[in-house]
Design a protein around this motif. Sequence first.
Motif, PDB file in Angstrom:
ATOM      1  N   HIS A 136      -1.788   7.135  -7.499  1.00 43.44           N
ATOM      2  CA  HIS A 136      -1.680   5.445  -7.887  1.00 43.44           C
ATOM      3  C   HIS A 136      -1.817   5.621  -9.453  1.00 43.44           C
ATOM      4  CE1 HIS A 136      -2.021   4.801  -3.611  1.00 43.44           C
ATOM      5  NE2 HIS A 136      -1.343   3.892  -3.789  1.00 43.44           N
ATOM      6  N   GLN A 180       6.347   7.388  -5.845  1.00 41.16           N
ATOM      7  CA  GLN A 180       5.198   8.235  -6.273  1.00 41.16           C
ATOM      8  C   GLN A 180       4.883   9.365  -5.076  1.00 41.16           C
ATOM      9  OE1 GLN A 180       2.353   4.941  -7.026  1.00 41.16           O
ATOM     10  NE2 GLN A 180       1.176   5.353  -5.086  1.00 41.16           N
ATOM     11  N   LYS A 221      -2.182  -3.280   4.188  1.00 40.71           N
ATOM     12  CA  LYS A 221      -1.691  -2.772   2.788  1.00 40.71           C
ATOM     13  C   LYS A 221      -1.998  -3.986   1.980  1.00 40.71           C
ATOM     14  CE  LYS A 221      -0.522   0.401   1.594  1.00 40.71           C
ATOM     15  NZ  LYS A 221      -1.332   1.531   1.262  1.00 40.71           N
ATOM     16  N   ASP A 234       5.395   2.321  -2.103  1.00 39.21           N
ATOM     17  CA  ASP A 234       5.307   3.435  -3.023  1.00 39.21           C
ATOM     18  C   ASP A 234       6.065   4.412  -3.066  1.00 39.21           C
ATOM     19  OD1 ASP A 234       3.355   1.768  -4.140  1.00 39.21           O
ATOM     20  OD2 ASP A 234       1.585   2.795  -3.314  1.00 39.21           O
ATOM     21  N   GLU A 261      -0.677  11.001  -2.142  1.00 37.38           N
ATOM     22  CA  GLU A 261       0.413  10.399  -1.182  1.00 37.38           C
ATOM     23  C   GLU A 261       1.680  11.331  -0.629  1.00 37.38           C
ATOM     24  OE1 GLU A 261      -0.322   5.580  -1.645  1.00 37.38           O
ATOM     25  OE2 GLU A 261       1.230   6.176  -2.473  1.00 37.38           O
ATOM     26  N   CYS A 281       1.481   6.616   2.034  1.00 37.54           N
ATOM     27  CA  CYS A 281       0.905   5.173   1.462  1.00 37.54           C
ATOM     28  C   CYS A 281       0.664   4.453   2.534  1.00 37.54           C
ATOM     29  CB  CYS A 281       1.854   4.714   0.608  1.00 37.54           C
ATOM     30  SG  CYS A 281       1.323   3.122  -0.090  1.00 37.54           S
ATOM     31  N   ARG A 308      -4.350  10.828   5.586  1.00 34.66           N
ATOM     32  CA  ARG A 308      -4.516   9.171   4.992  1.00 34.66           C
ATOM     33  C   ARG A 308      -3.115   8.485   5.406  1.00 34.66           C
ATOM     34  NH1 ARG A 308      -3.811   6.339   0.098  1.00 34.66           N
ATOM     35  NH2 ARG A 308      -2.441   5.176   1.038  1.00 34.66           N
TER      36      ARG A 308
HETATM   37 MN    MN Z   1       0.095   3.598  -2.085  1.00 39.79          MN
END
Ligand code: MN
Length: 360
Positions: free
Chosen positions: A203, A243, A55, A240, A229, A26, A50
């Motif tokens: 997400h 996740q 953020k 995050d 992610e 993330c 990524r």
């Molecule tokens: Mn994120």
Amino acid sequence: MENKKELRNWLDDFGLDHPLVIAGPCSAETEEQVLTIAHQLKDSDATVLRAGIWKPRTRPGNFEGVGALGLKWLQKAKEETGMLITTEVANANHVDLALKHDVDILWIGARTTVSPFIVQEIADALKGTDKPVLIKNPVNPDLSLWLGAVERIHKSDIKNIGVIHRGFSTYEKTRYRNNPEWQLAIDLQNRFPDLPLILDPSHIAGKRDIIFDLCQIGLDLNYDGLMVETHHDPENAWSDAAQQITPASLIQYMDDLKVRKEIGDDAEFNNKINTLRTKIDVIDHQLIEILGKRMIVANDIGTLKKDHNVAVLQTKRWNEILGKMILEGEERNLSEEFVLRMFKAIHQESINHQEKIINP
Ligand code: MN
Ligand code: PEP
């Protein structure tokens, strides 16, 4: 903007025999973290690394990203692993910095897509670049707003564009962090079949355990790629954490997911039928959800009737509902007989529920 084959040139140029996979944390946290994750992803299906460095946080006080410093870490990861790199840009300054550091793909986040002013600012700053730009859906389920952002970028002469479906916020709590509203992405896909569509299951899910299933739905709906992610130590991620999955999990997922290839007549048939079946599954799921919601309201009516000592069956009201629904059904090519049968079944179920409330 019209649908054109050239919309997908940038993706076709990768020459992948599987969907595009974008993976990575993330947020970039430290140089070591970025490099560790990149190396763990090096031999996976992920072509692009990524990491968010600026953020957007819903509330202040959370980790807001390491800033431009992280661009150097991404560049180093690219040198060491050969992966392409991507990050989120949310204003013209971010665009300039990202382009200066040779970021290969830029993405526009969900909180930015909602703002035509900022999207225009980014579009102006992007003029002249041939880097692919991926536009996430806006936080609210509004297809025009999403398309509007795509058009602004396209009008700025950016030819390499894709969209990322990351789900939509709802006030109501659902099993997802962001409700997928698959139908909206399917509508977009129908209008622009050549615009690369990438799923961000992370997400949508908000938690690890449903990411695999979301990826499979995306592939069955013919998405062109996945952005997942991925963190070497998800539990301790700075943003995050719930996740993110490990690179090892991602590699396993890519092994276990059924990726359909378009080759030969049979495969094409299977491909088409699978896509259509997944669309039906999505709609069936919505049907059950909406019937469940209707029943909750019917239960509330049951409680009200009990409190006011009113009979369960209200014939006049019921006949009115039926009349209206038969007319609406006709407009949608549903026969009167079908609408009658369906509503009788729904009505009966409501009556059963209300009877239980009134005579427990
Ligand atoms: Mn994120
Ligand atoms: C992200 O990708 O980390 C992110 C902030 O995503 P979104 O814009 O979809 O919330």
